[in-house]
Each structure stands twice: as C-alpha cells, then as structure tokens.
Enzyme design. Sequence first.
Site, PDB file in Angstrom:
ATOM      1  CG  LEU A 140      -1.970  -1.051   1.379  1.00 15.35           C
ATOM      2  CD1 LEU A 140      -2.723  -0.890   2.702  1.00 15.35           C
ATOM      3  CD2 LEU A 140      -2.949  -1.023   0.212  1.00 15.35           C
ATOM      4  CG  ASP A 141       0.189   4.347  -2.776  1.00 15.29           C
ATOM      5  OD1 ASP A 141       1.025   3.626  -3.334  1.00 15.29           O
ATOM      6  OD2 ASP A 141      -0.813   4.822  -3.351  1.00 15.29           O
ATOM      7  NE  ARG A 142       5.886   8.561   4.592  1.00 17.83           N
ATOM      8  CZ  ARG A 142       6.771   8.052   5.443  1.00 17.83           C
ATOM      9  NH1 ARG A 142       7.345   6.899   5.172  1.00 17.83           N
ATOM     10  NH2 ARG A 142       7.074   8.675   6.565  1.00 17.83           N
ATOM     11  CB  THR A 144      -2.940   3.782   1.156  1.00 16.65           C
ATOM     12  OG1 THR A 144      -2.989   4.721   0.080  1.00 16.65           O
ATOM     13  CG2 THR A 144      -4.167   2.892   1.088  1.00 16.65           C
ATOM     14  NE  ARG A 242      -2.548   8.586  -4.196  1.00 17.32           N
ATOM     15  CZ  ARG A 242      -1.267   8.787  -3.882  1.00 17.32           C
ATOM     16  NH1 ARG A 242      -0.464   7.743  -3.640  1.00 17.32           N
ATOM     17  NH2 ARG A 242      -0.792  10.010  -3.803  1.00 17.32           N
TER      18      ARG A 242
END
Length: 306
Positions: A140-142, A144, A242
């Site tokens: 997951l993105d930082r 998220t 996103r």
Amino acid sequence: MIQTNKKGNWFEITVPVEWEKYTVETLFKDFWKAPKKLVHTFRMEKGVLLNGQLPDWTLPLRKSERLSVKLFTEEESSYVPQYLNVEVLYEDDHLIVFNKPAGMDTHPNEDGQTGTLANAAAFHMQASGEVNRPRHIHRLDRDTTGAVLFAKNPLIAAILDKMLEERSIKRIYLALADGIIRQKKGTIDKPIGRDRHHPTRRRVSETGQHAITHFKVLEKLKQKNLTLVQCTLDTGRTHQIRVHFSSIGHPLAGDELYGGSDAFYRQALHAAKMEFTHPFTQEKIICHAPFIDEEPIFINIDPNEI
C-alpha cells in the site's frame, strides 16, 4: 478444512479425499502452482516426505496419508527487525495480515531503512521465535491504510503471489472522493502509465498498462462536497484508485499528488477488507481492517458490513 500440523522444521498435512486425484508432483505443480525451481529444490534437498519416507512423486496420493514439507528452515531477514505498534489482523504459521497505519512504507526503499511495515513484520516474527524472512505479497502507498499480507516462507509466498496475480485474493477499499459522484456505481477502465514529468506520479495513458477499477457510492456527503465510495480492482497498478478517480474529475480528498482538496489530512484511502482461501488448510480467511484514524467520516462505517 484440511488438518495440518507443525512439527519442528516440518509442515505436515493429512491428505484429504479430494487430493486423491493428485500425485505429489501435480499437487505442487497444478494445485499450488508452485514455481518449478522451488519444487526442484524441495526434491533435491529431500524436503518432502510421505508417511515419513521419501515419496514417489508420480504415484497418486491417498486419503489420510501424511504429507510433510520442510518449510520452517532458518533464513536471515533482509529487514532490520524493529518494534512498531502495528495491529495484526490474522496470523498462522504461514502468513500474517497487518493493519498498516498512515505514514508508513510497506517495505524499505533503500538498504538499512527502518520504520516500515516489513521492519515490524521482521520484529514480530523474531519475537515469536520464527527465524524466517517476511515477504510482502502486495503493498500500500505510504499514506494509504489497511490490510497488508505477508508470507513467512518461500512456498506460501510463491503460492500467494500467483493467487494475487489471478485475482483470487480479494481486496475492498474505501475512499473519500472530492465532489458528488452522481451515479450509484460504475467502472473506470483506463490504462495507467508513468508520468514523464514526475518521478513518482502516474497518469492515464494510451500506452500504459491495462487498469480497471469498479466502484459503488456508499454515501454522498453534500455539506462537505465529498463522496464515500467502495472500490474493487481487477488489476493492481501503482496508485490505481488515486489516478482513476482523478481522471474522472473526483480526486481523492487529501491527495495532493493528484489534485485532491485539503478536506482530509492525507489521501483518504483505506484497504478495509481482504478475503482469500488459505492454500494449505482451504479455510476461508476474511480480514476486516478497523479504521486507525480518528476521523468521523470513516469511523461511521462498520468494516464488518463491507
């Protein structure tokens, strides 16, 4: 559910009747879809036994036989073990599902980096006496939050990688999008590629990778000019949700990279649910990730109802 047991370095499975159509070889190759190189290593290192003996890999399995696989051998972790306060949603001898908080990378992006979920996984396993290397199956993105899956040994990692590729690990996301989305549900089918003008940003591009996002509107927050949506993915591209919502004029709230408003302190995206069938026990695993942020918009949603 298939009966399993851990005995020292060995993982033991009691063969169920439905596996009688397999040989040891086809169980690894066709059922678990394990990589040839890994299966070859098991054979060469005598890491598979049947009823305590080296098996004939070509003979059909029989119900109630004991299949043993040497899975729990010591490995040196490539991550620096570090205690971090991260919730475990599910864990057994083979895998862990964590609830990742915001502001934390899934894994180090350079040698020696700490503060990531992988560092926490390495510490968690070490503290449990498991001298193995955790392997993240997805990321997951930082900023998220939500459910992230780690494997504890090479075989389960290879199987889960294949399951992810085949979309048999289902993940549901919740997101707050800027503006009011009028339709009740929809599908965004737009290819995604790199943005040549920015090192980390992605964009919709005709030459990009195929990407499909399905969404359902859960709530229209007209006073805040936001829409709460539930998303599922047919593909797993970087920044997919996103990029897709930004491309239809509804970037995620707080997502500065893709033009989101300041209505949320980070991109408002949460991996709320993960569901898959355990490769070894055939048990259905369902993980609901509680919201970590004390943000009333997300808190009002019960993850168990997703």
